[in-house]
Design an enzyme around this catalytic site. Structure first.
Site, PDB file in Angstrom:
ATOM      1  N   ASN A 208     -31.032 -29.906 -54.029  1.00  0.00           N
ATOM      2  CA  ASN A 208     -30.431 -28.980 -53.057  1.00  0.00           C
ATOM      3  C   ASN A 208     -29.087 -29.552 -52.598  1.00  0.00           C
ATOM      4  O   ASN A 208     -28.706 -30.640 -52.986  1.00  0.00           O
ATOM      5  CB  ASN A 208     -31.389 -28.759 -51.882  1.00  0.00           C
ATOM      6  CG  ASN A 208     -31.747 -30.058 -51.201  1.00  0.00           C
ATOM      7  OD1 ASN A 208     -30.893 -30.731 -50.626  1.00  0.00           O
ATOM      8  ND2 ASN A 208     -33.015 -30.462 -51.295  1.00  0.00           N
ATOM      9  N   LYS A 284     -35.877 -34.399 -73.899  1.00  0.00           N
ATOM     10  CA  LYS A 284     -35.047 -33.282 -73.447  1.00  0.00           C
ATOM     11  C   LYS A 284     -35.629 -31.966 -73.970  1.00  0.00           C
ATOM     12  O   LYS A 284     -35.935 -31.855 -75.170  1.00  0.00           O
ATOM     13  CB  LYS A 284     -33.628 -33.483 -73.986  1.00  0.00           C
ATOM     14  CG  LYS A 284     -32.654 -32.464 -73.469  1.00  0.00           C
ATOM     15  CD  LYS A 284     -31.282 -32.652 -74.082  1.00  0.00           C
ATOM     16  CE  LYS A 284     -30.446 -31.427 -73.798  1.00  0.00           C
ATOM     17  NZ  LYS A 284     -29.312 -31.315 -74.702  1.00  0.00           N
ATOM     18  N   ILE A 303     -44.315 -34.568 -46.111  1.00  0.00           N
ATOM     19  CA  ILE A 303     -44.287 -35.951 -45.606  1.00  0.00           C
ATOM     20  C   ILE A 303     -44.355 -35.961 -44.082  1.00  0.00           C
ATOM     21  O   ILE A 303     -45.147 -36.683 -43.475  1.00  0.00           O
ATOM     22  CB  ILE A 303     -43.012 -36.682 -46.083  1.00  0.00           C
ATOM     23  CG1 ILE A 303     -42.842 -36.548 -47.595  1.00  0.00           C
ATOM     24  CG2 ILE A 303     -43.042 -38.142 -45.659  1.00  0.00           C
ATOM     25  CD1 ILE A 303     -41.508 -37.061 -48.121  1.00  0.00           C
ATOM     26  N   PHE A 319     -36.240 -32.250 -38.926  1.00  0.00           N
ATOM     27  CA  PHE A 319     -35.029 -31.428 -38.984  1.00  0.00           C
ATOM     28  C   PHE A 319     -35.386 -30.106 -39.623  1.00  0.00           C
ATOM     29  O   PHE A 319     -36.286 -30.049 -40.459  1.00  0.00           O
ATOM     30  CB  PHE A 319     -33.961 -32.121 -39.854  1.00  0.00           C
ATOM     31  CG  PHE A 319     -33.008 -32.945 -39.042  1.00  0.00           C
ATOM     32  CD1 PHE A 319     -33.456 -34.077 -38.390  1.00  0.00           C
ATOM     33  CD2 PHE A 319     -31.675 -32.571 -38.918  1.00  0.00           C
ATOM     34  CE1 PHE A 319     -32.589 -34.835 -37.625  1.00  0.00           C
ATOM     35  CE2 PHE A 319     -30.791 -33.323 -38.162  1.00  0.00           C
ATOM     36  CZ  PHE A 319     -31.248 -34.457 -37.508  1.00  0.00           C
ATOM     37  N   LYS A 337     -45.368 -28.638 -37.853  1.00  0.00           N
ATOM     38  CA  LYS A 337     -45.203 -30.017 -38.338  1.00  0.00           C
ATOM     39  C   LYS A 337     -45.863 -31.041 -37.407  1.00  0.00           C
ATOM     40  O   LYS A 337     -46.192 -32.135 -37.825  1.00  0.00           O
ATOM     41  CB  LYS A 337     -43.717 -30.356 -38.475  1.00  0.00           C
ATOM     42  CG  LYS A 337     -42.955 -29.421 -39.419  1.00  0.00           C
ATOM     43  CD  LYS A 337     -42.979 -29.910 -40.839  1.00  0.00           C
ATOM     44  CE  LYS A 337     -42.122 -29.027 -41.735  1.00  0.00           C
ATOM     45  NZ  LYS A 337     -42.088 -29.491 -43.109  1.00  0.00           N
TER      46      LYS A 337
HETATM   47  N1  CTP Z   1     -40.139 -32.159 -44.943  1.00  0.00           N
HETATM   48  C1  CTP Z   1     -41.035 -33.111 -45.411  1.00  0.00           C
HETATM   49  N2  CTP Z   1     -41.714 -32.906 -46.565  1.00  0.00           N
HETATM   50  C2  CTP Z   1     -41.538 -31.770 -47.260  1.00  0.00           C
HETATM   51  C3  CTP Z   1     -40.624 -30.787 -46.797  1.00  0.00           C
HETATM   52  C4  CTP Z   1     -39.936 -31.026 -45.628  1.00  0.00           C
HETATM   53  O1  CTP Z   1     -41.206 -34.142 -44.768  1.00  0.00           O
HETATM   54  N3  CTP Z   1     -42.214 -31.598 -48.383  1.00  0.00           N
HETATM   55  C5  CTP Z   1     -39.456 -32.406 -43.676  1.00  0.00           C
HETATM   56  C6  CTP Z   1     -37.932 -32.462 -43.751  1.00  0.00           C
HETATM   57  O2  CTP Z   1     -37.460 -33.774 -43.922  1.00  0.00           O
HETATM   58  C7  CTP Z   1     -37.538 -31.918 -42.392  1.00  0.00           C
HETATM   59  C8  CTP Z   1     -38.657 -30.965 -42.021  1.00  0.00           C
HETATM   60  O3  CTP Z   1     -39.754 -31.322 -42.851  1.00  0.00           O
HETATM   61  O4  CTP Z   1     -37.505 -32.913 -41.409  1.00  0.00           O
HETATM   62  C9  CTP Z   1     -38.384 -29.506 -42.191  1.00  0.00           C
HETATM   63  O5  CTP Z   1     -38.052 -29.199 -43.491  1.00  0.00           O
HETATM   64  P1  CTP Z   1     -37.938 -27.676 -43.990  1.00  0.00           P
HETATM   65  O6  CTP Z   1     -37.662 -27.695 -45.431  1.00  0.00           O
HETATM   66  O7  CTP Z   1     -37.011 -26.934 -43.113  1.00  0.00           O
HETATM   67  O8  CTP Z   1     -39.377 -27.175 -43.666  1.00  0.00           O
HETATM   68  P2  CTP Z   1     -40.431 -26.562 -44.580  1.00  0.00           P
HETATM   69  O9  CTP Z   1     -41.739 -26.931 -44.027  1.00  0.00           O
HETATM   70  O10 CTP Z   1     -40.200 -26.957 -45.998  1.00  0.00           O
HETATM   71  O11 CTP Z   1     -40.214 -25.026 -44.345  1.00  0.00           O
HETATM   72  P3  CTP Z   1     -39.381 -23.917 -45.150  1.00  0.00           P
HETATM   73  O12 CTP Z   1     -38.730 -24.600 -46.332  1.00  0.00           O
HETATM   74  O13 CTP Z   1     -40.377 -22.943 -45.505  1.00  0.00           O
HETATM   75  O14 CTP Z   1     -38.379 -23.417 -44.162  1.00  0.00           O
END
Ligand code: CTP
Length: 392
Positions: A208, A284, A303, A319, A337
Protein backbone atom coordinates in the site's frame (compact mmCIF):
# COMPACT_ATOMS: atom_id res chain seq x y z
CA UNK A 1 12.13 25.45 30.29
CA UNK A 2 15.50 27.09 30.18
CA UNK A 3 15.58 28.15 33.84
CA UNK A 4 18.24 26.30 35.89
CA UNK A 5 19.39 24.30 32.87
CA UNK A 6 23.05 23.94 31.90
CA UNK A 7 23.65 25.09 28.35
CA UNK A 8 27.02 24.46 26.75
CA UNK A 9 27.65 26.62 23.70
CA UNK A 10 30.34 25.68 21.23
CA UNK A 11 31.49 28.65 19.14
CA UNK A 12 33.55 28.03 16.01
CA UNK A 13 35.47 30.39 13.73
CA UNK A 14 32.85 32.19 11.68
CA UNK A 15 31.87 35.84 11.45
CA UNK A 16 28.47 35.06 13.02
CA UNK A 17 30.30 34.27 16.28
CA UNK A 18 29.65 37.85 17.46
CA UNK A 19 25.88 37.24 17.31
CA UNK A 20 26.15 34.52 19.95
CA UNK A 21 26.93 37.17 22.57
CA UNK A 22 23.32 38.37 22.40
CA UNK A 23 22.07 34.80 22.61
CA UNK A 24 24.11 34.15 25.75
CA UNK A 25 22.46 37.19 27.35
CA UNK A 26 19.01 35.84 26.47
CA UNK A 27 19.80 32.43 27.99
CA UNK A 28 21.22 34.05 31.12
CA UNK A 29 18.19 36.34 31.45
CA UNK A 30 15.99 33.23 31.35
CA UNK A 31 17.88 31.77 34.30
CA UNK A 32 20.16 29.28 32.55
CA UNK A 33 23.73 28.50 33.48
CA UNK A 34 25.86 29.00 30.36
CA UNK A 35 29.37 27.83 29.60
CA UNK A 36 31.20 28.47 26.35
CA UNK A 37 33.80 26.36 24.60
CA UNK A 38 35.55 28.00 21.66
CA UNK A 39 37.70 26.69 18.87
CA UNK A 40 40.95 28.70 18.74
CA UNK A 41 39.71 30.33 15.49
CA UNK A 42 36.49 31.56 17.13
CA UNK A 43 38.60 33.97 19.15
CA UNK A 44 39.46 35.80 15.92
CA UNK A 45 35.84 36.95 15.85
CA UNK A 46 34.89 37.38 19.50
CA UNK A 47 36.99 37.93 22.59
CA UNK A 48 37.43 35.60 25.53
CA UNK A 49 36.81 38.51 27.89
CA UNK A 50 33.40 39.28 26.33
CA UNK A 51 32.32 35.66 26.62
CA UNK A 52 33.63 35.37 30.17
CA UNK A 53 31.69 38.47 31.22
CA UNK A 54 28.49 37.38 29.55
CA UNK A 55 28.53 33.82 30.87
CA UNK A 56 30.05 34.75 34.24
CA UNK A 57 32.11 31.62 33.74
CA UNK A 58 35.52 30.61 32.56
CA UNK A 59 35.74 30.21 28.75
CA UNK A 60 37.11 26.84 27.66
CA UNK A 61 39.52 26.64 24.76
CA UNK A 62 42.54 24.47 25.36
CA UNK A 63 42.17 20.74 25.73
CA UNK A 64 44.99 20.25 28.18
CA UNK A 65 44.38 23.29 30.35
CA UNK A 66 43.29 20.93 33.13
CA UNK A 67 42.30 22.40 36.48
CA UNK A 68 40.59 19.33 37.89
CA UNK A 69 41.37 15.59 37.91
CA UNK A 70 38.63 15.03 35.32
CA UNK A 71 39.53 15.96 31.73
CA UNK A 72 37.61 19.04 30.65
CA UNK A 73 35.93 17.39 27.66
CA UNK A 74 34.35 14.83 29.98
CA UNK A 75 33.41 17.14 32.85
CA UNK A 76 31.84 19.69 30.47
CA UNK A 77 29.87 17.06 28.57
CA UNK A 78 28.66 15.59 31.89
CA UNK A 79 27.72 19.08 33.14
CA UNK A 80 25.66 20.15 30.12
CA UNK A 81 21.95 19.36 29.68
CA UNK A 82 22.26 20.38 26.05
CA UNK A 83 25.06 21.31 23.65
CA UNK A 84 24.54 24.04 21.08
CA UNK A 85 27.16 24.62 18.39
CA UNK A 86 26.64 28.04 16.82
CA UNK A 87 27.92 29.18 14.48
CA UNK A 88 29.12 25.79 13.24
CA UNK A 89 31.64 25.95 10.41
CA UNK A 90 31.89 23.34 7.63
CA UNK A 91 35.19 22.28 9.18
CA UNK A 92 33.84 21.61 12.69
CA UNK A 93 30.65 19.97 11.35
CA UNK A 94 32.68 17.59 9.22
CA UNK A 95 35.11 16.76 12.01
CA UNK A 96 32.31 15.98 14.46
CA UNK A 97 30.51 13.84 11.86
CA UNK A 98 33.68 11.81 11.34
CA UNK A 99 34.41 11.43 15.05
CA UNK A 100 37.54 13.57 14.89
CA UNK A 101 38.47 15.06 18.26
CA UNK A 102 41.38 17.42 17.67
CA UNK A 103 40.45 20.32 19.94
CA UNK A 104 38.39 20.76 23.10
CA UNK A 105 35.13 21.53 21.26
CA UNK A 106 35.30 18.51 18.94
CA UNK A 107 36.42 16.28 21.83
CA UNK A 108 33.37 17.31 23.88
CA UNK A 109 31.11 16.70 20.87
CA UNK A 110 32.68 13.26 20.48
CA UNK A 111 31.93 12.40 24.13
CA UNK A 112 28.48 14.01 24.18
CA UNK A 113 25.44 11.73 24.21
CA UNK A 114 22.64 14.15 25.10
CA UNK A 115 20.74 16.53 22.83
CA UNK A 116 22.93 18.47 20.38
CA UNK A 117 21.70 21.40 18.30
CA UNK A 118 23.86 22.64 15.45
CA UNK A 119 23.39 25.98 13.71
CA UNK A 120 25.68 26.05 10.66
CA UNK A 121 26.92 29.26 9.05
CA UNK A 122 29.23 29.33 6.05
CA UNK A 123 29.70 30.47 2.47
CA UNK A 124 26.83 29.28 0.23
CA UNK A 125 29.15 27.16 -1.94
CA UNK A 126 30.49 25.42 1.13
CA UNK A 127 26.91 24.69 2.26
CA UNK A 128 26.30 23.08 -1.17
CA UNK A 129 29.46 20.96 -0.95
CA UNK A 130 28.59 17.25 -1.19
CA UNK A 131 30.97 16.32 1.62
CA UNK A 132 29.42 18.88 3.97
CA UNK A 133 25.92 17.71 2.98
CA UNK A 134 26.82 14.10 3.76
CA UNK A 135 28.26 15.07 7.11
CA UNK A 136 25.16 17.08 8.02
CA UNK A 137 23.03 14.04 7.14
CA UNK A 138 25.27 11.83 9.28
CA UNK A 139 24.82 14.10 12.30
CA UNK A 140 21.06 14.23 11.79
CA UNK A 141 20.91 10.45 11.58
CA UNK A 142 22.67 10.30 14.93
CA UNK A 143 20.02 12.54 16.50
CA UNK A 144 21.49 16.05 16.22
CA UNK A 145 19.06 18.81 15.32
CA UNK A 146 20.28 20.96 12.47
CA UNK A 147 19.00 24.53 12.27
CA UNK A 148 19.50 25.19 8.59
CA UNK A 149 21.15 28.45 7.60
CA UNK A 150 19.11 31.18 5.97
CA UNK A 151 19.43 32.76 2.55
CA UNK A 152 20.68 36.32 2.31
CA UNK A 153 23.70 38.55 2.09
CA UNK A 154 26.82 36.76 3.35
CA UNK A 155 29.83 38.39 4.96
CA UNK A 156 32.06 36.94 2.21
CA UNK A 157 30.25 39.10 -0.36
CA UNK A 158 28.07 36.36 -1.81
CA UNK A 159 24.30 36.20 -1.63
CA UNK A 160 22.93 32.72 -0.97
CA UNK A 161 22.12 30.12 1.69
CA UNK A 162 24.65 30.21 4.48
CA UNK A 163 23.68 32.90 7.02
CA UNK A 164 23.27 31.77 10.61
CA UNK A 165 19.54 31.34 11.26
CA UNK A 166 17.87 33.87 13.54
CA UNK A 167 18.78 33.96 17.22
CA UNK A 168 15.07 33.63 18.00
CA UNK A 169 14.98 30.33 16.13
CA UNK A 170 18.04 29.06 18.01
CA UNK A 171 16.62 30.16 21.36
CA UNK A 172 13.28 28.47 20.65
CA UNK A 173 14.94 25.24 19.50
CA UNK A 174 16.98 25.06 22.72
CA UNK A 175 13.92 25.93 24.82
CA UNK A 176 11.78 23.30 23.09
CA UNK A 177 14.45 20.61 23.32
CA UNK A 178 14.93 21.24 27.05
CA UNK A 179 11.18 21.29 27.55
CA UNK A 180 10.67 17.93 25.92
CA UNK A 181 13.89 16.15 26.76
CA UNK A 182 12.70 14.07 29.70
CA UNK A 183 8.95 13.78 29.22
CA UNK A 184 9.28 10.09 28.29
CA UNK A 185 12.44 9.37 30.28
CA UNK A 186 12.74 5.70 31.34
CA UNK A 187 9.84 4.78 29.05
CA UNK A 188 10.13 2.24 26.25
CA UNK A 189 8.22 3.27 23.14
CA UNK A 190 7.75 0.86 20.24
CA UNK A 191 6.50 2.34 16.98
CA UNK A 192 5.52 0.57 13.76
CA UNK A 193 5.74 2.37 10.42
CA UNK A 194 5.19 1.83 6.71
CA UNK A 195 3.03 -0.50 4.67
CA UNK A 196 3.64 -4.24 4.94
CA UNK A 197 4.74 -6.11 1.81
CA UNK A 198 3.06 -9.41 1.02
CA UNK A 199 4.98 -11.39 -1.59
CA UNK A 200 3.22 -13.11 -4.49
CA UNK A 201 6.34 -14.57 -6.10
CA UNK A 202 10.05 -13.58 -6.12
CA UNK A 203 9.32 -10.45 -8.20
CA UNK A 204 5.79 -9.36 -7.28
CA UNK A 205 4.03 -8.24 -4.13
CA UNK A 206 0.93 -6.61 -2.65
CA UNK A 207 1.44 -3.48 -0.59
CA UNK A 208 0.00 0.00 0.00
CA UNK A 209 1.00 3.65 -0.28
CA UNK A 210 1.97 4.21 3.34
CA UNK A 211 5.28 6.14 3.41
CA UNK A 212 6.00 5.47 7.08
CA UNK A 213 6.62 9.22 7.62
CA UNK A 214 4.07 9.56 10.43
CA UNK A 215 5.53 6.58 12.31
CA UNK A 216 9.06 7.89 11.79
CA UNK A 217 8.02 11.31 13.15
CA UNK A 218 6.48 9.67 16.22
CA UNK A 219 9.60 7.57 16.83
CA UNK A 220 11.82 10.66 16.50
CA UNK A 221 9.59 12.72 18.78
CA UNK A 222 9.62 9.95 21.40
CA UNK A 223 13.42 9.83 21.16
CA UNK A 224 13.60 13.62 21.64
CA UNK A 225 11.39 13.20 24.70
CA UNK A 226 13.97 10.87 26.23
CA UNK A 227 12.32 7.49 25.53
CA UNK A 228 14.07 4.26 24.66
CA UNK A 229 12.70 3.83 21.14
CA UNK A 230 12.33 0.82 18.88
CA UNK A 231 11.04 1.46 15.37
CA UNK A 232 9.70 -1.60 13.56
CA UNK A 233 9.40 -0.67 9.93
CA UNK A 234 9.18 -1.87 6.35
CA UNK A 235 11.19 1.16 5.19
CA UNK A 236 14.93 1.91 5.16
CA UNK A 237 15.14 4.60 7.80
CA UNK A 238 18.43 5.59 9.40
CA UNK A 239 17.79 6.61 12.98
CA UNK A 240 19.68 7.29 16.19
CA UNK A 241 17.66 4.52 17.92
CA UNK A 242 17.03 0.81 17.35
CA UNK A 243 15.24 -0.01 14.10
CA UNK A 244 13.99 -3.44 13.10
CA UNK A 245 13.40 -3.92 9.39
CA UNK A 246 10.50 -6.21 8.50
CA UNK A 247 8.55 -6.98 5.38
CA UNK A 248 5.28 -8.82 5.87
CA UNK A 249 2.54 -8.55 8.49
CA UNK A 250 3.69 -11.84 10.02
CA UNK A 251 7.28 -10.56 10.31
CA UNK A 252 5.97 -7.35 11.86
CA UNK A 253 3.90 -9.31 14.35
CA UNK A 254 6.92 -11.41 15.39
CA UNK A 255 9.09 -8.32 15.81
CA UNK A 256 6.43 -6.62 17.98
CA UNK A 257 6.07 -9.70 20.19
CA UNK A 258 9.86 -9.69 20.73
CA UNK A 259 9.64 -6.16 22.17
CA UNK A 260 6.18 -5.99 23.70
CA UNK A 261 6.81 -7.51 27.17
CA UNK A 262 8.65 -4.54 28.71
CA UNK A 263 7.15 -1.85 26.48
CA UNK A 264 5.35 1.14 27.97
CA UNK A 265 3.82 2.49 24.76
CA UNK A 266 3.13 0.68 21.50
CA UNK A 267 2.14 2.94 18.63
CA UNK A 268 0.84 1.03 15.64
CA UNK A 269 1.03 3.53 12.83
CA UNK A 270 1.98 0.89 10.22
CA UNK A 271 -0.50 0.12 7.46
CA UNK A 272 -0.70 -3.63 7.91
CA UNK A 273 -2.10 -5.58 4.96
CA UNK A 274 -5.35 -7.27 5.92
CA UNK A 275 -4.64 -10.20 3.61
CA UNK A 276 -1.64 -12.09 2.25
CA UNK A 277 -1.30 -14.45 -0.68
CA UNK A 278 -2.38 -17.99 0.21
CA UNK A 279 0.16 -19.81 -1.94
CA UNK A 280 3.44 -17.98 -2.39
CA UNK A 281 5.17 -19.18 -5.57
CA UNK A 282 8.92 -19.88 -5.26
CA UNK A 283 9.24 -19.41 -9.00
CA UNK A 284 8.17 -16.37 -10.99
CA UNK A 285 4.57 -16.87 -12.15
CA UNK A 286 4.37 -17.12 -15.94
CA UNK A 287 1.77 -15.44 -18.09
CA UNK A 288 -0.68 -18.03 -19.45
CA UNK A 289 -3.44 -17.79 -22.03
CA UNK A 290 -6.08 -16.83 -19.45
CA UNK A 291 -7.60 -13.35 -19.76
CA UNK A 292 -8.21 -13.17 -16.02
CA UNK A 293 -6.58 -14.95 -13.12
CA UNK A 294 -7.54 -15.22 -9.48
CA UNK A 295 -5.16 -14.71 -6.61
CA UNK A 296 -6.32 -16.41 -3.45
CA UNK A 297 -5.72 -14.40 -0.28
CA UNK A 298 -5.86 -15.39 3.38
CA UNK A 299 -6.47 -13.10 6.32
CA UNK A 300 -3.47 -11.76 8.21
CA UNK A 301 -3.67 -11.72 11.98
CA UNK A 302 -5.06 -8.46 13.35
CA UNK A 303 -1.89 -7.66 15.29
CA UNK A 304 -3.38 -4.72 17.16
CA UNK A 305 -6.58 -6.47 18.23
CA UNK A 306 -4.71 -9.60 19.37
CA UNK A 307 -2.19 -7.58 21.39
CA UNK A 308 -4.94 -5.59 23.06
CA UNK A 309 -6.63 -8.79 24.20
CA UNK A 310 -3.47 -9.99 25.95
CA UNK A 311 -1.83 -6.77 27.08
CA UNK A 312 -1.03 -5.93 30.69
CA UNK A 313 0.17 -2.42 31.53
CA UNK A 314 1.14 -1.35 28.02
CA UNK A 315 -0.56 1.68 26.52
CA UNK A 316 -1.50 0.76 22.96
CA UNK A 317 -2.31 3.27 20.25
CA UNK A 318 -3.89 2.27 16.96
CA UNK A 319 -4.11 4.29 13.78
CA UNK A 320 -6.79 4.34 11.17
CA UNK A 321 -6.88 5.82 7.74
CA UNK A 322 -10.40 6.50 6.54
CA UNK A 323 -11.72 7.88 3.28
CA UNK A 324 -15.21 8.75 4.67
CA UNK A 325 -17.11 9.19 7.96
CA UNK A 326 -13.87 9.73 9.90
CA UNK A 327 -15.30 10.14 13.41
CA UNK A 328 -17.93 7.41 13.15
CA UNK A 329 -15.49 4.87 11.71
CA UNK A 330 -12.86 5.79 14.29
CA UNK A 331 -15.35 5.32 17.14
CA UNK A 332 -16.31 1.85 15.97
CA UNK A 333 -12.66 0.95 15.27
CA UNK A 334 -11.39 1.79 18.78
CA UNK A 335 -14.10 -0.49 20.15
CA UNK A 336 -13.37 -3.26 17.67
CA UNK A 337 -9.62 -3.16 18.26
CA UNK A 338 -9.75 -2.62 22.03
CA UNK A 339 -6.80 -0.19 22.04
CA UNK A 340 -6.36 2.65 24.55
CA UNK A 341 -6.20 5.38 21.92
CA UNK A 342 -6.89 5.65 18.23
CA UNK A 343 -5.48 8.27 15.89
CA UNK A 344 -7.56 8.76 12.75
CA UNK A 345 -6.90 10.70 9.60
CA UNK A 346 -8.77 11.38 6.41
CA UNK A 347 -6.93 9.90 3.42
CA UNK A 348 -9.32 11.44 0.90
CA UNK A 349 -7.58 14.78 1.48
CA UNK A 350 -4.55 15.21 -0.76
CA UNK A 351 -2.85 17.82 1.43
CA UNK A 352 -2.39 15.44 4.38
CA UNK A 353 -1.75 11.77 5.07
CA UNK A 354 0.04 9.34 2.75
CA UNK A 355 3.45 10.57 1.64
CA UNK A 356 2.68 14.11 2.74
CA UNK A 357 4.82 15.97 5.28
CA UNK A 358 1.70 17.30 7.00
CA UNK A 359 -1.17 15.67 8.78
CA UNK A 360 -4.40 16.55 10.56
CA UNK A 361 -5.82 13.97 12.91
CA UNK A 362 -8.43 13.27 15.54
CA UNK A 363 -7.47 11.23 18.57
CA UNK A 364 -9.96 9.21 20.59
CA UNK A 365 -9.68 7.46 23.91
CA UNK A 366 -11.65 4.53 25.31
CA UNK A 367 -13.88 6.83 27.37
CA UNK A 368 -15.13 8.53 24.22
CA UNK A 369 -13.11 11.75 24.49
CA UNK A 370 -12.11 13.17 21.13
CA UNK A 371 -9.46 15.76 20.41
CA UNK A 372 -8.53 17.29 17.07
CA UNK A 373 -5.01 18.27 16.09
CA UNK A 374 -5.29 20.83 13.30
CA UNK A 375 -3.15 20.57 10.19
CA UNK A 376 0.55 20.81 11.01
CA UNK A 377 3.83 19.09 10.13
CA UNK A 378 3.98 15.41 11.04
CA UNK A 379 6.69 16.39 13.55
CA UNK A 380 4.29 18.69 15.41
CA UNK A 381 1.40 16.20 15.20
CA UNK A 382 3.71 13.45 16.52
CA UNK A 383 4.62 15.52 19.58
CA UNK A 384 0.98 16.35 20.27
CA UNK A 385 -0.02 12.68 20.09
CA UNK A 386 2.76 11.67 22.48
CA UNK A 387 1.97 14.48 24.89
CA UNK A 388 -1.72 13.60 24.89
CA UNK A 389 -1.23 9.92 25.57
CA UNK A 390 1.54 10.39 28.14
CA UNK A 391 -0.15 13.04 30.26
CA UNK A 392 -3.62 11.49 30.50
N1 CTP B 1 -3.69 -3.39 12.05
C1 CTP B 1 -3.08 -4.53 12.57
N2 CTP B 1 -3.18 -5.71 11.92
C2 CTP B 1 -3.87 -5.81 10.77
C3 CTP B 1 -4.49 -4.65 10.22
C4 CTP B 1 -4.37 -3.46 10.89
O1 CTP B 1 -2.46 -4.45 13.62
N3 CTP B 1 -3.94 -6.98 10.17
C5 CTP B 1 -3.59 -2.14 12.79
C6 CTP B 1 -2.91 -0.99 12.07
O2 CTP B 1 -1.53 -0.92 12.35
C7 CTP B 1 -3.64 0.21 12.63
C8 CTP B 1 -5.03 -0.31 12.96
O3 CTP B 1 -4.90 -1.72 13.02
O4 CTP B 1 -3.07 0.66 13.83
C9 CTP B 1 -6.12 0.04 12.01
O5 CTP B 1 -5.85 -0.42 10.74
P1 CTP B 1 -6.96 -0.38 9.58
O6 CTP B 1 -6.38 -1.02 8.39
O7 CTP B 1 -7.50 0.99 9.45
O8 CTP B 1 -8.07 -1.25 10.24
P2 CTP B 1 -8.74 -2.53 9.75
O9 CTP B 1 -9.12 -3.29 10.94
O10 CTP B 1 -7.87 -3.24 8.77
O11 CTP B 1 -10.05 -1.97 9.08
P3 CTP B 1 -10.42 -1.62 7.56
O12 CTP B 1 -9.20 -1.91 6.71
O13 CTP B 1 -11.55 -2.46 7.28
O14 CTP B 1 -10.75 -0.16 7.59
Amino acid sequence: MIQNKNILIGITGGIAAYKICALIRDFKKSGAEVKVVCTPNALNFVTKLTLQNLTQNNVFIEEFDIKDWKPEHISLSDWADIMLIAPATANTISKIAQGIADNLLTSIACAFSKKMIIAPAMNCKMWQNEGVKENIKKLETRGAEILEPETGFLACGYTGKGRLCSLEKIYNAVDEALNYSDKLKDQKVVVTAGGTIEDIDPVRYISNYSSGKMGLSIAKAAYDMGAQVVLITTKDFECPFKTVKVKSAIEMQNAIYEEFGNTNYLIMSAAVADYRVKNYSDQKLKKGNEETITLELVKNPDILAELCKNKTSQVVVGFCAESENLTENAKSKIEKKGCDYLVANDISRRDIGFNSNDNEVIILDKEGNINKFEKASKKVIARKILEWISTK
